[in-house]
Design an enzyme around this catalytic site. Structure first.
Site, mmCIF file in Angstrom:
data_model
loop_
_atom_site.group_PDB
_atom_site.id
_atom_site.type_symbol
_atom_site.label_atom_id
_atom_site.label_comp_id
_atom_site.label_asym_id
_atom_site.label_seq_id
_atom_site.Cartn_x
_atom_site.Cartn_y
_atom_site.Cartn_z
ATOM 1 N N SER A 1 0.834 -1.189 0.000
ATOM 2 C CA SER A 1 0.000 0.000 0.000
ATOM 3 C C SER A 1 0.879 1.253 0.000
ATOM 4 O O SER A 1 1.782 1.386 -0.824
ATOM 5 C CB SER A 1 -0.958 -0.045 1.196
ATOM 6 O OG SER A 1 -1.952 0.942 1.091
ATOM 7 N N HIS B 1 -7.578 -5.216 -0.986
ATOM 8 C CA HIS B 1 -6.349 -4.430 -0.876
ATOM 9 C C HIS B 1 -5.238 -5.135 -0.103
ATOM 10 O O HIS B 1 -4.136 -4.606 -0.006
ATOM 11 C CB HIS B 1 -6.675 -3.093 -0.193
ATOM 12 C CG HIS B 1 -5.557 -2.102 -0.212
ATOM 13 N ND1 HIS B 1 -4.975 -1.646 -1.378
ATOM 14 C CD2 HIS B 1 -4.893 -1.487 0.812
ATOM 15 C CE1 HIS B 1 -4.006 -0.785 -1.081
ATOM 16 N NE2 HIS B 1 -3.934 -0.673 0.231
ATOM 17 N N ASP C 1 -10.030 -3.534 -5.844
ATOM 18 C CA ASP C 1 -9.320 -2.908 -4.733
ATOM 19 C C ASP C 1 -9.866 -1.489 -4.571
ATOM 20 O O ASP C 1 -9.658 -0.632 -5.435
ATOM 21 C CB ASP C 1 -7.821 -2.878 -5.041
ATOM 22 C CG ASP C 1 -6.977 -2.358 -3.890
ATOM 23 O OD1 ASP C 1 -7.539 -1.696 -2.999
ATOM 24 O OD2 ASP C 1 -5.763 -2.600 -3.888
#
Length: 203
Positions: A27, A177, A149
């Site tokens: 991320s 995610h 996502d």
């Protein structure tokens, strides 16, 4: 700012005198390891970016996945009721509605954080823009992208690869995610294959 977190990673690499290291960032941490690769090009052999995003807010010619007002609302909600925000957002971030235990695991992880620290980190994350960093990352970089996502849509992963000098994209058979939780075997295999290829090139 996110630069402070990146400095921590860079300092670890320096203090341990690491060489030919492959950094894995999930991320927003994908941008943190990118900063370290730029700061220490002689130490970093490659990067793995899992569900990365250099900018979360849409801009002209760029799809980040969120409008500015979406981010304002998200941060206001987080600041006013962190536990409620965590309970609502974690399952959405995780995806995989048919596996509610994954959302519960992420919710528990969020709830262990200090709410004030979480708020500041979220603000630094969702208002960041590191698109100009990508062309500076001149090491082989694997981008692992999931489908559906809500944080980093497929268009973002494609953008990242297009702007990395040595980027490659692998679409995982995973949704949400957090493929490290929802598809750990596929994620691990993709990373292992990438590292193996790097080793073969440098051997």
């Amino acid at each position: 700012t996110l630069e402070g977190y990146a400095d921590d990673i860079t300092q670890v690499v320096r203090d341990l005198d690491l060489r030919d290291v492959v950094l894995v960032g999930h991320s927003v941490a994908a941008m943190l390891v990118a900063m370290t690769a730029v700061a220490e090009p002689g130490r970093v052999a490659g990067l793995v970016m899992v569900a990365p995003s250099p900018r979360y807010v849409d801009a002209p010619g760029y799809t980040g996945g969120f409008a500015e007002e979406d981010i304002d609302e998200l941060l206001d909600s987080l600041a006013s009721n962190y536990l409620g925000w965590s309970s609502a957002m974690a399952p959405a971030i995780m995806g995989n509605a048919d596996r509610p235990e994954l959302g519960a695991e992420l919710t528990e992880s969020f709830c262990r954080m200090d709410p004030e620290v979480a708020r500041r980190f979220a603000d630094a994350t969702f208002r960041s823009d590191h698109r100009d960093l990508l062309p500076q990352v001149d090491v082989p970089t694997l981008v692992l992208q999931c489908t559906d996502d809500v944080i980093a849509p497929v268009a973002v992963g494609e953008y990242v690869v297009q702007h990395l000098p040595q980027g490659s994209l692998v679409m995982l058979e995973a949704t949400g995610h957090c493929p490290n939780l929802s598809a750990p075997d596929a994620t691990g295999r993709a990373i292992a294959d990438f590292v193996g290829d790097l080793d073969a090139v440098t051997a």
